[in-house]
Design a protein around this motif. Structure first.
Motif, short mmCIF file in Angstrom:
data_model
loop_
_atom_site.label_atom_id
_atom_site.label_comp_id
_atom_site.label_asym_id
_atom_site.label_seq_id
_atom_site.Cartn_x
_atom_site.Cartn_y
_atom_site.Cartn_z
N VAL A 258 40.55 36.56 37.85
CA VAL A 258 41.51 36.80 36.81
C VAL A 258 42.69 36.43 37.47
CG1 VAL A 258 40.18 38.59 36.00
CG2 VAL A 258 41.38 39.20 37.52
N PRO A 259 43.94 36.33 36.90
CA PRO A 259 45.20 36.30 37.57
C PRO A 259 45.69 37.29 38.31
CG PRO A 259 45.60 36.21 35.09
CD PRO A 259 44.05 36.14 35.28
N PHE A 260 46.53 37.25 39.25
CA PHE A 260 47.06 38.28 39.86
C PHE A 260 48.55 38.16 40.03
CE2 PHE A 260 42.86 39.65 40.90
CZ PHE A 260 42.77 40.94 41.27
N THR A 261 49.26 39.55 40.10
CA THR A 261 50.64 39.61 40.74
C THR A 261 50.45 40.07 42.00
OG1 THR A 261 51.45 40.28 38.42
CG2 THR A 261 52.90 40.81 40.32
N ALA A 262 51.38 39.47 43.04
CA ALA A 262 51.23 39.74 44.28
C ALA A 262 52.37 40.65 44.73
CB ALA A 262 51.00 38.39 45.15
N VAL A 263 52.20 41.73 45.48
CA VAL A 263 53.29 42.66 46.19
C VAL A 263 53.11 42.39 47.52
CG1 VAL A 263 54.05 44.93 46.30
CG2 VAL A 263 53.06 44.01 44.23
N THR A 264 54.05 41.67 48.25
CA THR A 264 53.93 41.21 49.52
C THR A 264 55.05 41.88 50.47
OG1 THR A 264 55.31 39.07 49.24
CG2 THR A 264 52.86 39.27 48.84
#
Length: 778
Positions: A258-264
């Motif tokens: 599934v598509p993800f939002t990255a917090v980096t």
């Protein structure tokens, strides 16, 4: 680059001042860098007043920026992956959405998946503490083991009657691991119908550990989880966490589909770190043991990380022998120990009963083992990402800590000793998994069909590229693994799950003592190389000799032995090209990538003296050959390249063999893998192609993606390998450039100068290692 202050008031400062005053340490110190402390940065997020009050009572009145950003994305319904350093408070990124959901809807459920059992046990207490303050408890059940809590662990160590109670009354959060998800929950999903129907969140922590074979298996397990949840009407959100890697969003999407939002960007504070690169004058194990003991003697809680089980046992053994009274306050820790042994060591560390531990990568992950001050890395861990992950185990109070990177003889160790700035400036490596691995698809699709019948247009599997799924269905139907009716496939076996081990391609072997008591486990693909009859096996600092290997029963028997040598397998192998999938055109090199069949035979073993590594004997063995299909690349050596090798006065077989070793040693610069994950073979004449060739391939059935990554980064890979060869100060070749301790041919023949000539020809460089050539490859 920051410099260190001269005063020496704390134990850490006394250790560093003492070392700086020693001539030997100053000679061995290749580089020093102080990484300054980092202050906290905070974000704004409105929380449920009840939750905000509980956090404030625990001393957390504000969230760090990455915590606020991750929770906000989860509230928007996005799948989130948080990639921040060790001890940065990532757990709140998933705990807060789960607790908010439970406060709004007591029926909401969450599934927490951790790669190791110890991580489950470590995390469940923290969530229960928060849930208890919030009054979140399911209805109490039978009381023989106490009432259920809001968070419960369900794994192989959970007693049977407790499992029954958990199934009957699912907690708000269920903690498990991929193994139990594969074997315990998904095959019996009808018993968990209520849980799956109300599943709101799935937490997948430490996703950077899901690489190679294990990661590719786990990707299949998570796809099966999504099918089961969908069957009960749920579309859970995924929240994943990772240590620092190059591709967190890509990995999460590949792993979970599934598509993800990255917090980096981390907002957590961090203490300063004194980072020393140490090039030992003698054995790296001796130097590492010295540093480990010196830190312990000065009162620093310390951890030493090694790269292999044997090294862990050796460093522990030497530290215990030399440490006097400290021997009772240190312990080894590694995979292969029984679960109860590992839990006991973790608890002794956390309680302060132990002052130090010598570990493989098994303690690299986030098990809370208390506050540590010093970290000794015995050899480069194999990746920038892993190095920082291990370094993050120390200084968790926000105070300064020290990390000693002690170089081994490996090529990457020496490369970073010569180029320490490259380590600090280099981006982290990419993690590689392959959900389309045909061998693994062929194992997991029968499991999926046994859980719920499969359709050819299954949205979880068909996705953007349905080709591998459709091919696997057809192959399983032809082989009798699946039965087809119309456009639906059914499992032939009612319970195919037990035949699928997700930690490796092959099933594990059990190592037993002569009384039949288990000493440990070993992955099936390593057995013939490590526990052949006559092999020396180390366990908890004691040598054992393997007296029996039962391939059919999948066990080996070890007898205690007082020996002063170690053993190394000798082998040969054949390589068959099954299909060419990709090819690049070039004037000097035409690399190929495709499917290979590898046949490997262990033909004997060497005995080498522990003190100096000198060979003291060889012995023949008669063991069955192993054959597996994988993917790899091959590099044909043209007539012009052969001429370049001859003009350098080099030997063709030795040049090819040395180049093969050097390439394998440098591949971990570009893919998050170990050199042992990759195999290679060189041929002065490979008859099917009518010329010399070098092969590099994935060491696992079906391939995992490591050699594919090498093919994609071939230019940079060749440049880095040539640079490492040219800069190594040895003349004829050494373990730091072309010798390989795992070489099945005992490192014969090897010609370092021939390898330089070959790589230089491929890159259009002069073969001489002069200043111009060095600048050209930098």
């Amino acid at each position: 680059m920051a410099t260190r202050k001269a005063h020496a008031h704390t134990p850490l400062e006394r250790v560093l001042a003492d070392l700086e005053g020693q001539d030997r340490f100053r000679r061995e110190r290749a580089h020093y860098r102080y990484v300054p402390p980092r202050p906290a940065t905070y974000g704004d997020l409105d929380l449920d007043p009840r939750l905000a009050e509980v956090l404030a009572a625990g001393g957390m009145e504000r969230l760090y920026t990455h915590q606020a950003e991750g929770v906000a994305a989860a509230r928007r319904g996005e799948h989130v992956v948080a990639m921040t350093p060790t001890a940065s408070g990532k757990s709140l990124v998933y705990n807060l959405p789960v607790l908010e959901a439970a406060l709004a809807d007591p029926a909401a459920r969450a599934l927490y998946v951790f790669p190791l059992k110890g991580l489950e046990q470590d995390q469940v207490g923290g969530l229960n503490a928060l849930a208890g303050e919030l009054g979140l408890h399911p209805a109490p059940g039978a009381r023989e083991q106490g009432p259920l809590q809001a968070a419960e662990v369900y794994d192989g160590d959970t007693p049977g009657h407790r499992r029954t109670k958990i199934r009957q009354q699912p907690p708000t959060a269920l903690f498990t691991n991929p193994d139990m998800l594969h074997l315990g929950l998904l095959p019996h999903h009808d018993k968990w119908a209520e849980f799956f129907a109300n599943l709101r969140y799935v937490v997948v922590d430490e996703i950077h550990t899901y690489r190679g074979v294990f990661g590719s298996h786990a990707a299949q397990v998570f796809r099966r989880l999504r099918r089961v949840a969908r069957h009960y009407g749920a579309e859970p959100q995924f929240i994943a966490c990772s240590a620092t890697i190059a591709n967190p969003a890509e990995l999460a999407e590949t792993l979970l589909g599934v598509p993800f939002t990255a917090v980096t960007e981390s907002g957590a504070p961090a203490g300063g770190k004194h980072f020393y690169f140490v090039r030992p004058e003698a054995s790296p194990y001796t130097t590492a043991t010295d540093l480990f003991l010196r830190c312990l003697e000065t009162g620093l809680k310390s951890i030493a990380f090694t790269r292999a089980r044997r090294a862990t046992e050796l460093v522990y053994q030497w530290a215990a022998e030399r440490g006097g009274a400290l021997a009772e306050r240190i312990s080894p820790y590694r995979a292969g120990f029984l679960p109860a042994e590992r839990r006991a060591i973790e608890q002794r560390l956390f309680s302060g009963e132990l002052d130090g531990v010598v570990s493989t990568s098994a303690l690299e992950l986030g098990v809370d083992i208390g506050e540590l001050d010093a970290c000794v890395l015995v050899g480069y861990p194999g990746s920038v990402a892993s190095t920082w992950q291990r370094a993050g185990r120390v200084g968790r109070r926000g105070e300064d800590a020290v990390i000693f990177q002690v170089a081994g003889n490996d090529a990457l160790d020496q490369y970073f000793m010569r180029h320490p700035e490259t380590f600090f400036e280099r981006s982290h490596e990419a993690v590689v998994v392959d959900p389309a691995n045909p061998r693994l698809l062929g194992q997991h699709l029968p499991c999926a069909a046994a859980e719920l019948p499969l359709r050819g247009d299954d949205p979880v599997y068909a996705g953007k590229d349905p080709g591998p799924f459709q091919e696997a269905l057809a192959g399983l139907e032809a082989d009798g693994g699946l039965r087809r009716e119309g456009d639906t496939w059914y499992a032939v076996l009612p319970s195919p799950h037990r035949a699928v081990g997700i930690r490796a391609i092959g099933s594990a072997f059990r190592i037993l003592d002569e009384a039949g008591k288990p000493l440990g486990d070993l992955d099936g693909d390593r057995v013939l190389r490590e526990v052949f009859p006559g092999a020396v096996y180390l366990h908890r600092g004691r040598n054992h000799r393997i007296v029996e290997l039962n391939l059919e029963g999948r066990y080996a028997v070890a007898r205690p032995a007082k020996v002063h040598y170690y053993t190394r397998a000798l082998s040969d192998e054949d390589t068959d090209i099954r299909e060419t999938r990709r090819r690049r055109r070039g004037n000097r090199l035409i690399p190929h990538f495709g499917d290979l069949r590898i046949t490997r035979r262990v033909t004997g073993y060497e005995r080498r003296r522990t003190s100096d590594g000198k060979r003291i004997g060889t012995h023949d063995l008669s063991l069955p050959a192993t054959t597996f299909d994988t993917e790899g690349l091959w590099l044909p050596v043209t007539g012009d390249a052969q001429t370049a090798i001859r003009e350098a006065g080099a030997d063709l077989p030795g040049a090819l063999h040395a180049a093969e070793h050097a390439l394998i040693k440098m591949l971990p610069l570009f893919a998050l893998c170990d050199a042992t994950d990759v195999g290679g073979v060189s041929y002065p004449l490979y008859p099917p192609l009518n010329g010399p060739n070098i092969f590099v391939y994935d060491g696992y059935e079906g391939g995992i993606g490591f050699s594919r990554r090498g093919f994609e980064t071939l230019g940079d890979w060749l440049i880095a390998t040539l640079q490492a060869l040219r800069e190594c100060p040895c003349d004829a070749g050494c373990p730091s450039c072309v010798q390989d301790p795992q070489c099945g041919n005992a490192n014969e023949p090897l010609d370092k100068h021939g390898a330089i000539a070959l790589l230089a020809h491929w890159l259009g460089e002069p073969a001489a290692a002069g200043p111009a050539a060095r600048r050209a490859t930098a």
